[in-house]
Design an enzyme around this catalytic site. Structure first.
Site, PDB file in Angstrom:
ATOM      1  N   HIS A  18       0.685  -1.261   0.056  1.00 20.65           N
ATOM      2  CA  HIS A  18      -0.127   0.235   0.014  1.00 20.65           C
ATOM      3  C   HIS A  18       0.935   1.128  -0.063  1.00 20.65           C
ATOM      4  CE1 HIS A  18       1.368  -0.045   4.230  1.00 20.65           C
ATOM      5  NE2 HIS A  18       0.662   1.438   4.240  1.00 20.65           N
ATOM      6  N   HIS A  32       1.667   6.933  -0.579  1.00 16.85           N
ATOM      7  CA  HIS A  32       0.897   6.090   0.185  1.00 16.85           C
ATOM      8  C   HIS A  32      -0.721   5.841  -0.143  1.00 16.85           C
ATOM      9  CE1 HIS A  32      -1.331   4.800   3.855  1.00 16.85           C
ATOM     10  NE2 HIS A  32       0.011   4.465   4.447  1.00 16.85           N
TER      11      HIS A  32
END
Length: 521
Positions: free
Chosen positions: A426, A441
């Site tokens: 992620h 992110h």
């Protein structure tokens, strides 16, 4: 804590059980746990990749008051009469007997139901056209899963609890010390799965008929073992979030409410939970050795000691032994956890750049230069200060910008090196050839997905050029799982530069200019 204080007020005689104050505080303290299936329905479906609100709806059906009230009337017939599975039948579904049980505060039924529902949802989404998927998918899930839960999942998990309770009574007759260790060791595990409700009715029956119960009394030290482990975590951890979680969990555990300690700290850390179980078993053995019994089912935690007061014999050895056993459980919980230790979670607030490359930035700093960073995604540009995550919005990790993606692709915004691909895929750390360190992110709290819906096309140390595919992610699945997909792009070594400027465009495509990094004069 609210439940603990309420029992304290009763003990001091400040309020009575019939007062409105007591009833309102009781509702405040019990509401979360009474309706636990609803909250678990949300989190379980989120965990299994299904639609959280469908999970909530299934959980709500389990505590639907009208169905609960039906069990008070005259039964149609009885199933499994004369066994521990004896069940009066009050209603049928398409001619199939429905075994009505109390599912308030239960755990296993809704988790199993959510698991089945999430798998069924994936099947339905493949076969139902998108144009009618919004209402037909939840329609079929509720129509199938709720009856299956009442007919199969709920009764089986509840009977599992009853079997545990009956087995505990049989074992106690053979060896109170062994039973004490088993009950003390397993109690927190039973609480997690809601199976302790199979023991509580036996305790109530024993107190009503015999005037005392030896089974529930053996579980008393488990909560003290739990807070001993929590205290060790608070002292030993360097993670600020764990310390913040630990203090209120420790306080509520003193009053016998250990769910915050279990779900928030010891169970996620694994070893502290195991050590607390061992310490609880030791305390339970001491209670079994003393022949301790509950004469009432009163308060929890520190307010549970009066449960050991024999109204006929008064204060006796078993009462004093309750203090010794809980003290020993607390000490062992603390010592074992502190000595064995745990994997301290790393706070996701540090730069993803490793120490071995910390000098790379300095080698590439050039005065009076502007470094351009391309967009790694296609989507809507959002100011960093407008996103919900305070760590990013407060620029604690550096300046940058956020993008609300419209496609599930992340490409390299620079020519450089992939410093790190988090194992959950992620988040990506990059360093450009000019020494600019970046963190991409994807979404908010998406680390909880543990890599589900993400696919990485590079690995740590790979060289990339602007536009090279780094990660693909299922945008729709992440959104349906209840996660925000706004993606911050952060310059993590911001302090090395004079300023960071973002694009003035509201919409940006992959590889288009996104940020300008101004070197120090």
């Amino acid at each position: 804590m609210i439940k603990g204080f309420n029992e304290l007020f009763i003990s001091f005689g400040w309020i009575t059980e019939s007062s409105g104050t007591y009833q309102l505080l009781k509702a405040t303290g019990d509401c979360l746990f009474y309706f636990f299936p609803i909250f678990l329905g949300y989190t379980a479906m989120k965990k299994f990749g299904g639609s959280p609100f469908i999970g909530m709806a299934i959980g709500a059906s389990l505590v639907y008051p009208t169905l609960s009230g039906l069990s008070n009337g005259e039964s149609l017939f009885v199933l499994y009469g004369g066994t521990i599975f004896e069940s009066p039948i009050h209603i049928t579904f398409l001619g199939i007997p429905v075994i009505l049980m109390s599912y308030s505060s239960s755990v296993i039924p809704i988790i199993l139901a959510s698991f089945c529902a999430s798998r069924f949802e994936k099947v339905l989404k493949r076969i139902i056209p998108r144009v009618v998927r919004t209402f037909l998918v939840p329609f079929f899930i509720m129509l199938i899963i709720v009856p299956v839960t009442f007919l199969i999942i709920g009764p089986i998990s509840t009977w599992a609890g009853n079997l545990i309770g009956s087995g505990a009574t049989e074992i106690y007759g053979l060896s109170p010390i062994l039973t004490g260790f088993i009950i003390g060791f397993m109690w927190q595990v039973l609480v997690i799965f809601g199976l302790h409700w199979g023991i509580i009715p036996i305790a109530l029956l024993n107190i009503g008929i015999l005037g005392s119960d030896p089974i529930m009394a053996l579980s008393f030290a488990a909560s003290f073992a739990q807070i001993g482990a929590v205290l060790a975590v608070i002292i030993k951890t360097k993670n600020k979030k764990m310390k913040v979680l630990g203090i209120p969990a420790f306080i509520s555990g003193i009053f016998g409410v250990t769910e915050p300690a279990i779900y928030g700290l010891t169970l996620p850390l694994k070893r502290p939970f195991i050590m607390s179980c061992i310490a609880g078993g030791i305390g339970g053995s001491l209670l079994g050795y003393a022949g301790s019994k509950f004469y009432i089912l009163g308060g929890l935690g520190v307010f549970g000691y009066p449960n050991y007061v024999n109204k006929i014999a008064g204060i006796d050895f078993t009462f004093y032994m309750s203090f010794i056993a809980t003290g020993v459980a607390f000490i062992f919980g603390f010592i074992l956890t502190y000595l064995v230790g745990f994997k301290d979670p790393v706070e996701e607030t540090s730069s993803p750049i490793t120490e071995e490359n910390e000098n790379l930035t300095e080698e590439h700093q050039f005065d009076d230069q502007v470094f351009e960073i391309a967009s790694p995604l296609t989507g809507t540009v959002i100011k960093l200060q407008e996103i919900k995550d305070e760590t990013f919005a407060g620029e604690h990790m550096g300046k940058g910008v956020a993008i609300r993606p419209t496609s599930g692709r992340v490409v390299s915004p620079v020519n450089g090196i992939v410093q790190i691909i988090y194992r959950t895929k992620h988040a990506i750390g990059l360093i450009s050839d000019d020494g600019v360190e970046l963190l991409i992110h994807i979404g908010q709290d998406t680390v909880q997905l543990k890599g589900q819906y993400f696919e990485a096309f590079v690995k740590d140390g790979d060289r990339v050029q602007v536009g090279d595919l780094i990660v693909e992610f299922d945008l729709q699945a992440i959104q349906e799982a209840g996660y925000e997909t706004v993606t911050p792009i952060i310059i993590t070594n911001t302090s090395n530069y004079q300023d960071i400027a973002q694009s003035t465009n509201d919409i940006v495509n992959e590889k288009e200019p996104l940020l300008k990094v101004f070197a120090q004069n």
